[in-house]
Design a protein around this motif. Structure first.
Motif, short mmCIF file in Angstrom:
data_model
loop_
_atom_site.label_atom_id
_atom_site.label_comp_id
_atom_site.label_asym_id
_atom_site.label_seq_id
_atom_site.Cartn_x
_atom_site.Cartn_y
_atom_site.Cartn_z
N GLY A 142 32.81 57.86 40.55
CA GLY A 142 33.20 59.04 41.11
C GLY A 142 32.35 60.17 41.48
N ALA A 143 31.19 59.83 41.67
CA ALA A 143 30.05 60.79 42.25
C ALA A 143 30.21 60.70 43.68
N PRO A 144 30.35 61.99 44.29
CA PRO A 144 30.16 62.21 45.63
C PRO A 144 28.62 61.59 46.24
N VAL A 148 24.35 61.21 41.56
CA VAL A 148 24.56 60.14 40.67
C VAL A 148 24.80 60.70 39.34
N TYR A 149 26.02 60.06 38.81
CA TYR A 149 26.67 60.63 37.73
C TYR A 149 26.30 59.61 36.44
N ASN A 150 25.96 60.01 35.25
CA ASN A 150 25.85 59.32 34.24
C ASN A 150 26.29 60.32 32.99
N TYR A 151 26.82 59.51 31.89
CA TYR A 151 27.11 60.18 30.80
C TYR A 151 26.02 60.10 29.90
N SER A 152 25.68 61.13 29.19
CA SER A 152 24.64 61.51 28.38
C SER A 152 25.14 61.43 26.98
N THR A 153 25.09 60.31 26.39
CA THR A 153 26.00 60.17 25.04
C THR A 153 25.05 59.95 23.75
N THR A 154 25.63 60.71 22.87
CA THR A 154 25.11 60.62 21.44
C THR A 154 26.01 60.44 20.50
N ILE A 155 25.86 59.40 19.56
CA ILE A 155 26.77 59.14 18.46
C ILE A 155 26.16 59.47 17.28
N SER A 196 35.00 55.49 3.17
CA SER A 196 35.25 56.52 4.28
C SER A 196 34.21 56.51 5.11
N ARG A 197 34.60 57.02 6.30
CA ARG A 197 33.68 56.85 7.64
C ARG A 197 34.19 57.97 8.35
N PHE A 198 32.96 58.31 9.17
CA PHE A 198 33.28 59.18 10.50
C PHE A 198 32.40 59.33 11.40
N ALA A 199 32.91 59.42 12.62
CA ALA A 199 31.78 59.49 13.68
C ALA A 199 31.85 60.73 14.61
N THR A 200 30.80 61.35 15.11
CA THR A 200 30.79 62.48 15.90
C THR A 200 29.97 62.10 17.26
N THR A 201 30.84 62.37 18.31
CA THR A 201 30.36 62.15 19.69
C THR A 201 30.08 63.53 20.54
N ASN A 202 28.85 63.33 21.04
CA ASN A 202 28.48 64.42 21.96
C ASN A 202 28.26 63.80 23.44
N VAL A 203 29.12 64.17 24.40
CA VAL A 203 28.99 63.52 25.94
C VAL A 203 28.73 64.73 26.82
N GLN A 204 27.80 64.63 27.65
CA GLN A 204 27.82 65.40 28.65
C GLN A 204 27.70 64.85 29.98
N LEU A 205 28.18 65.36 31.11
CA LEU A 205 27.77 64.60 32.51
C LEU A 205 26.82 65.00 33.19
N ARG A 206 25.78 64.06 33.34
CA ARG A 206 24.42 64.34 33.82
C ARG A 206 24.77 64.21 35.50
N ASP A 207 24.55 65.09 36.20
CA ASP A 207 24.79 65.13 37.63
C ASP A 207 23.22 65.05 38.31
N ASP A 208 22.82 64.05 38.97
CA ASP A 208 21.53 64.13 39.68
C ASP A 208 21.86 64.13 41.27
N TYR A 209 21.41 65.22 41.55
CA TYR A 209 22.02 65.67 43.01
C TYR A 209 20.82 65.42 43.97
N THR A 210 20.64 64.74 45.00
CA THR A 210 19.50 64.45 45.73
C THR A 210 19.49 64.96 46.98
N GLN A 211 18.59 66.11 47.33
CA GLN A 211 18.73 66.73 48.76
C GLN A 211 17.55 66.43 49.64
N THR A 212 18.03 65.97 50.77
CA THR A 212 16.42 65.94 51.70
C THR A 212 16.71 66.93 52.69
#
Length: 296
Positions: A142-144, A148-155, A196-212
């Motif tokens: 979905g990046a215009p 360049v889009y990436n999900y920066s994901t930590t679990i 017992s168990r648990f999971a914590t997720t931390n997700v950020q959308l990383r946007d690398d915008y290249t301009q010439t």
């Protein structure tokens, strides 16, 4: 000559009378060998007993967070790639046990067949694992143009399991050698566990915008700008626990019994139990036991 014959006759009569007065000992009847062997143990019948032991368990928590992250990332681009991540590790734990058994033997000649119910309470048979993985970049769509889009994901995740007690239904086959009975067994197992168990997720959308851009005197210059945007919908904590989870499996092993006196016998054995996966955790159990029982 007549005097000699009479003397021999009198001696024979006296010897016969003395032999008739002696006690009826087995050695006089040729029964010495039979008397020293003793009676063979009869293993046929019902029996009960108690036991104590020492055991080790291998608990593989490496996939323990999988179902939780699949739920958090359901219907998103993150579900498939993160389902193969291993955040947790394996644990090797040990502890003591005690319990009881009851069964029934059927004996044909030297072959002994049996059916037994075995119960063991496990003491301190508990393991746990926790860890964090990331941040890892997962490609996003979905990046215009020029982005360049990436999900920066930590679990981060944690899982814990305690084996409380185990019940097995076992069939066994043995070979009676007088008072000694070696045997092998196999059957079904059910373990009562606390998980017992648990999971914590931390997700950020990383946007690398290249301009010439074109700068006079410098020519064309390419510049990339990176920004991060938090994603609240997939950044969360999710957990679950059960105090009493009944988990099926199978068991196998070998042992021996020795008839000590009457129906009283001693036992020693090794048992292996493989449980079904519980909360994405694989569990096996090795136990070494000694016990005493009575056959009716």
């Amino acid at each position: 000559m007549r005097s000699l014959v009479m003397a021999v006759s009198v001696f024979g009569m006296v010897s016969a009378a003395q032999a008739a007065d002696m006690p009826d000992l087995p050695v006089l009847r040729g029964g010495l060998t039979e008397g020293l062997n003793g009676a063979r143990a009869n293993w046929d019948g019902y029996y009960v007993g108690g036991q104590f032991g020492y055991g080790t368990s291998d608990m593989d928590f490496s996939g323990g967070q999988r179902a939780l992250t699949n739920y958090i990332f359901r219907n998103t681009e993150l579900q498939s790639p993160t389902s193969n991540w291993s955040v947790l590790n394996k644990q090797h734990v040990q502890g003591s046990s005690f319990g009881a058994f009851v069964g029934r033997n059927w004996q044909w000649d030297d072959a002994v067949f049996g059916l037994e119910v075995n119960y063991n309470y496990m003491n301190r048979m508990a393991g746990a694992s926790s860890g964090t993985l990331g941040p890892i970049l997962v490609p996003a769509s979905g990046a215009p143009q020029n982005h360049v889009y990436n999900y920066s994901t930590t679990i981060s995740a944690g899982s814990a399991l305690t084996i409380k007690d185990v019940v097995t239904l076992r069939g066994r086959v043995g070979w009676a050698a007088d008072n000694f009975l070696p045997y092998v067994f196999g059957g079904l197992a059910v373990g009562r566990m606390e998980v017992s168990r648990f999971a914590t997720t931390n997700v950020q959308l990383r946007d690398d915008y290249t301009q010439t851009v074109t700068i006079t005197g410098l020519g064309t210059v390419t510049n990339t700008t990176t920004t991060y945007s938090p994603l609240a919908g997939v950044s969360k904590t999710y957990g679950e626990s059960r105090t009493n989870s009944f988990v099926g499996g199978w068991t196998g092993g070998l042992g021996f019994e020795y008839m000590m006196w009457g129906g009283l016998f001693a036992r020693g054995e090794w048992e292996y139990v493989k449980f079904m996966t519980v909360k994405d955790t694989a569990v096996t159990l090795n136990s070494f036991r000694a016990g005493v029982g009575y056959k009716f």
